[in-house]
Design an enzyme around this catalytic site. Structure first.
Site, PDB file in Angstrom:
ATOM      1  N   LYS A 358      -2.468 -23.598 -21.917  1.00 39.32           N
ATOM      2  CA  LYS A 358      -3.775 -23.218 -21.255  1.00 39.32           C
ATOM      3  C   LYS A 358      -4.363 -22.152 -21.893  1.00 39.32           C
ATOM      4  O   LYS A 358      -3.923 -21.086 -22.658  1.00 39.32           O
ATOM      5  CB  LYS A 358      -3.551 -22.615 -19.897  1.00 39.32           C
ATOM      6  CG  LYS A 358      -4.802 -22.291 -19.084  1.00 39.32           C
ATOM      7  CD  LYS A 358      -4.690 -21.966 -17.816  1.00 39.32           C
ATOM      8  CE  LYS A 358      -5.898 -21.774 -16.928  1.00 39.32           C
ATOM      9  NZ  LYS A 358      -5.569 -21.458 -15.537  1.00 39.32           N
ATOM     10  N   SER A 433      -7.972 -24.487 -12.426  1.00 36.86           N
ATOM     11  CA  SER A 433      -8.688 -24.100 -13.736  1.00 36.86           C
ATOM     12  C   SER A 433      -7.902 -24.682 -15.017  1.00 36.86           C
ATOM     13  O   SER A 433      -8.410 -24.653 -15.916  1.00 36.86           O
ATOM     14  CB  SER A 433      -8.904 -22.670 -13.629  1.00 36.86           C
ATOM     15  OG  SER A 433      -7.575 -21.989 -13.723  1.00 36.86           O
ATOM     16  N   SER A 457      -4.366 -23.284  -9.416  1.00 29.45           N
ATOM     17  CA  SER A 457      -4.834 -23.851 -10.551  1.00 29.45           C
ATOM     18  C   SER A 457      -3.833 -24.694 -11.487  1.00 29.45           C
ATOM     19  O   SER A 457      -4.272 -25.284 -12.518  1.00 29.45           O
ATOM     20  CB  SER A 457      -5.527 -22.558 -11.655  1.00 29.45           C
ATOM     21  OG  SER A 457      -6.724 -22.073 -11.119  1.00 29.45           O
TER      22      SER A 457
END
Length: 769
Positions: A358, A433, A457
């Site tokens: 990420k 996210s 997320s």
């Protein structure tokens, strides 16, 4: 005489003690009072620390620190008794210098081996006593070659007053003959190096110094002053000069140099008045000059801090040099923020597996965007702890995955650089996210990925993309080197296409790293893969009634609930006990989570993504880059703007009341779940109450963008607040879009969650359910 400015000036003047106590106590008497052996300045050996307590000297690579700590403690007590105006840190600095210069094998520190040995000593002494950590910075080799141009000495019998300035920044004053002699010995053992060829050793003699100087004229340019001098020579400007030659003009000039060498700017009177007004402080004209002086005094510590080298983890592996930024068809689902190849060990649990991280995770020399234009061109200088752990086990990091704007969205439309598409339907959101992480795994672009989770997320995009996403117990995986939202809810974990890879990846990244204060009371071992196949006949599952509340008109709500309830019965078919339970407080879990998350994020935003009060690794390069964000605040996503405005309003009108109240209620929320775990082993809920929806159009109303960013966290967010581990596993399709089933376990009981997940996975292909 050299044109170079003097780094050290010493001035000794005859003076009576300011406190009669100073004339009644000697350092040795203080030592005796606290049960320490009398100080014996001893001899300086090439490979030893100074013998200062009468015991045998310690080897550099032996056990340094004992004598050092005793000296520091005794000296500290002595200063308290004599009430002298000198800080403990300043004395420590000089003792540090003394050790450096006397553990040098009688030559300058030009060789790396010597530099490493001294660094090792400092590190080991720091481990001995926390009181000295701030005093021993990383020492640069360039600091070992100190030029001494001017020195003034006038030594006398009895108590005296020693005043000197080092590097034109600090003045020190203290008394006592023993300390005076100790400091003189330290200074006279400095190395001298001339910028003129064949500059010989400076000579001096002063019987009043107790013969601690000696001229040892060697035939090289880097001679040293030793302590057996009996000759006298003071014939050139380069020699040590007498105190009488330093007049008031030189002192005034030195004061000017001190001011000019401030590394931190000092506030003007106007700036102070403006700051006072912002703080609602009333400062009169008569008080202003005093405030100016005292504020400047407070800032001296920052001058010292500015000179010290960063204390950050060293890089273990080579850096990638082939960084690219895929566009169009080369960027599957728009999931890639950048691509490269970073390899580590040639063996390990993850050997050959490709992985995406990420894009809020630091990899040194690789851009980090965190989905936000305000971080454009930011490049970290450290690797997150989990990066090193992945590389240690043979993983190949092949890129960074897009995430949402500052990670504050459960949908995939807020990234400033790219909307991330769902691999099952490019018109739908992938979830957020960790949007790119789940999309790339589901699209088989990468074997495994890492995501972050503050409100769901990891689990939300896993639910909507059909992957396995684990949010581990709070603190199980170190968050070091990762941009967070709020310290008390930050989690990081694996996203994979199967349970086995997920369990294996968690084994690799779990455990203490010593840099993340979130990590408390962790288990000793992290064995998840060996327990996957033991069956679930002994397990008890609880379907949480409150997690099936329908708060929307979306048709897929009821369809999702039906899929999850049917999937839950598979555990019964596999031999486990399954029943419905009630946890009423779950219904308000998101309301408790919200203020902590929003206000914590707002506070971190105001502090340049840093936060305060945690003994963690701070990313100073990140905070420097983000500083000044307010001038570009319009670049924040609508979700972030709304959260910031609401939090600012609450802070203005209610202070910290609701943040504090919510944190207090989180303990009750955790207790409510823990009470349920007395009758079941695993809780069952829908990960999200509906399947992926259409991506919010760039021109969509702000209300739609905001709603789609946060309308799915009702079941995921409470466990970020409480810290319980939770995984999302795929359990079917609705209109070809995946449905997520969430399993929640007890603290640090990830093994049981994986055990249940693996049994479910092996029962039947989830796409056929």
């Amino acid at each position: 005489m050299s044109n170079k400015q003097p780094l050290i000036k010493i001035e000794i003047v005859n003076r009576e003690p300011v406190d009669p106590i100073a004339s009644r106590y000697s350092l040795n008497e203080v030592c005796e009072h606290v049960g320490l052996a009398p100080f014996n300045w001893g001899t300086i050996n090439q490979n030893s620390l100074c013998c200062i307590d009468g015991r045998q000297t310690h080897s550099l690579l032996g056990t340094p620190g004992g004598d050092f700590v005793e000296f520091a403690n005794a000296l500290n007590l002595y200063l308290q008794i004599t009430k002298q105006k000198i800080t403990e840190q300043l004395i420590y600095n000089e003792l540090k210098q003394f050790i450096i210069l006397n553990c040098s094998k009688q030559r300058p520190f030009y060789l790396h081996s010597d530099f490493a040995r001294i660094q090792e000593i400092f590190e080991r002494i720091q481990l001995k006593t926390n009181r000295m950590v701030s005093v021993f910075p990383q020492i640069k080799p360039s600091q070992f070659n100190i030029w001494l141009d001017e020195l003034s000495i006038n030594v006398f019998q009895g108590c005296g007053h020693l005043k000197f300035t080092m590097q034109n920044t600090h003045e020190y004053c203290f008394q006592d003959e023993q300390l005076l002699k100790y400091l003189l010995r330290s200074f006279f053992l400095l190395y001298w190096k001339s910028n003129e060829n064949n500059n010989n050793l400076k000579n001096t003699n002063n019987n009043d110094t107790n013969n601690i100087l000696n001229n040892n004229n060697n035939n090289n340019n880097d001679n040293i002053l030793n302590n057996n001098s009996t000759s006298s020579s003071s014939t050139s400007n380069d020699n040590i000069i007498n105190n009488n030659n330093i007049d008031n003009n030189e002192n005034n000039e030195n004061n000017e140099n001190n001011e000019n060498n401030n590394l931190i700017n000092r506030p003007t009177n106007e700036e102070l008045l403006n700051l006072a007004q912002q703080l609602n402080l009333n400062i009169s004209d008569d008080q202003l000059s005093t405030y100016q002086i005292l504020v400047n005094e407070q800032l001296k510590a920052y001058d010292i801090l500015a000179k010290l080298e960063e204390n950050i983890p060293k890089l273990k592996y080579d850096r990638p040099t082939n960084i690219s930024f895929p566009k169009g068809k080369e960027n599957v689902c728009n999931g890639w923020a950048c691509k490269f190849e970073l390899k580590g060990a040639k063996n390990g649990k993850l050997l050959g597996k490709t992985i995406a991280l990420k894009d809020n995770i630091s990899i040194a020399n690789v851009p980090l965007l965190n989905g936000c234009k305000l971080l454009e061109n930011y490049v970290p200088n450290v690797d997150a702890t989990i990066v090193t752990r992945l590389l240690d086990e043979g993983a190949i990091i092949i890129g960074k995955a897009h995430c949402e704007n500052l990670c504050f969205s459960g949908a995939s439309h807020t990234n400033d650089f790219s909307v991330v598409y769902n691999p099952h339907n490019i018109n739908c959101t992938s979830g957020g996210s960790s949007s790119g992480s789940a999309a790339l795994v589901a699209a088989k672009e990468v074997d495994i990925a890492i995501g972050g989770d503050q409100g769901g997320s990891i689990r939300i995009p896993s639910s909507w993309c059909g992957t396995y996403g684990m949010k581990p117990t709070f603190g199980l995986v170190p968050y070091t080197g990762i941009i967070g939202i709020e310290h008390s809810i930050d989690h990081v974990g694996p996203i994979t296409n199967n349970v086995s890879d997920n369990a294996l990846l968690l084994e690799v990244i779990a455990g203490y790293d010593g840099l993340d204060s979130r990590q408390q009371n962790l288990p000793q071992t992290f064995d998840y893969t060996s327990k996957l196949k033991i069956g679930i006949e002994s397990l008890r599952f609880g379907i949480v009634k409150e997690s099936f509340a329908n708060n929307s008109n979306l048709e897929s709500y009821e369809q999702t609930f039906t899929k999850v309830r049917n999937a839950a019965q598979i555990f019964s078919q596999l031999g486990a006990q399954v029943k419905e339970i009630s946890i009423p407080m779950h219904s308000i879990g998101t309301a408790i989570w919200g203020p902590v998350t929003s206000e914590g994020f707002y506070e971190q935003l105001l502090l340049d993504l840093a936060g305060t009060g945690h003994r963690d690794l701070y990313l100073t390069s990140l905070h420097d880059h983000f500083n000044g964000w307010k001038s570009k605040a319009d670049q924040l996503s609508p979700t972030v703007k709304i959260v910031a405005l609401a939090s600012a309003f609450i802070r203005k009108n209610h202070g910290m009341h609701f943040y504090a109240k919510a944190q207090n209620l989180i303990r009750l929320l955790r207790a409510a779940y823990d009470e349920a775990f007395k009758e079941v082993d695993i809780l069952i809920m829908p990960t999200t109450p509906f399947v992926a929806t259409q991506i919010a159009d760039i021109n969509a109303p702000m209300t739609e963008k905001y709603e789609k960013a946060l309308n799915m966290v009702v079941n995921t967010a409470p466990f970020d607040a409480t810290g319980h581990p939770a995984i999302s596993i795929p359990c079917g399709l609705i209109d070809k879009l995946p449905v997520g089933l969430m399993l929640i376990g007890k603290y640090f009981d990830e093994a049981t969650i994986y055990q249940a997940s693996f049994a479910f996975e092996q029962f039947k292909d989830w796409k056929q359910l």
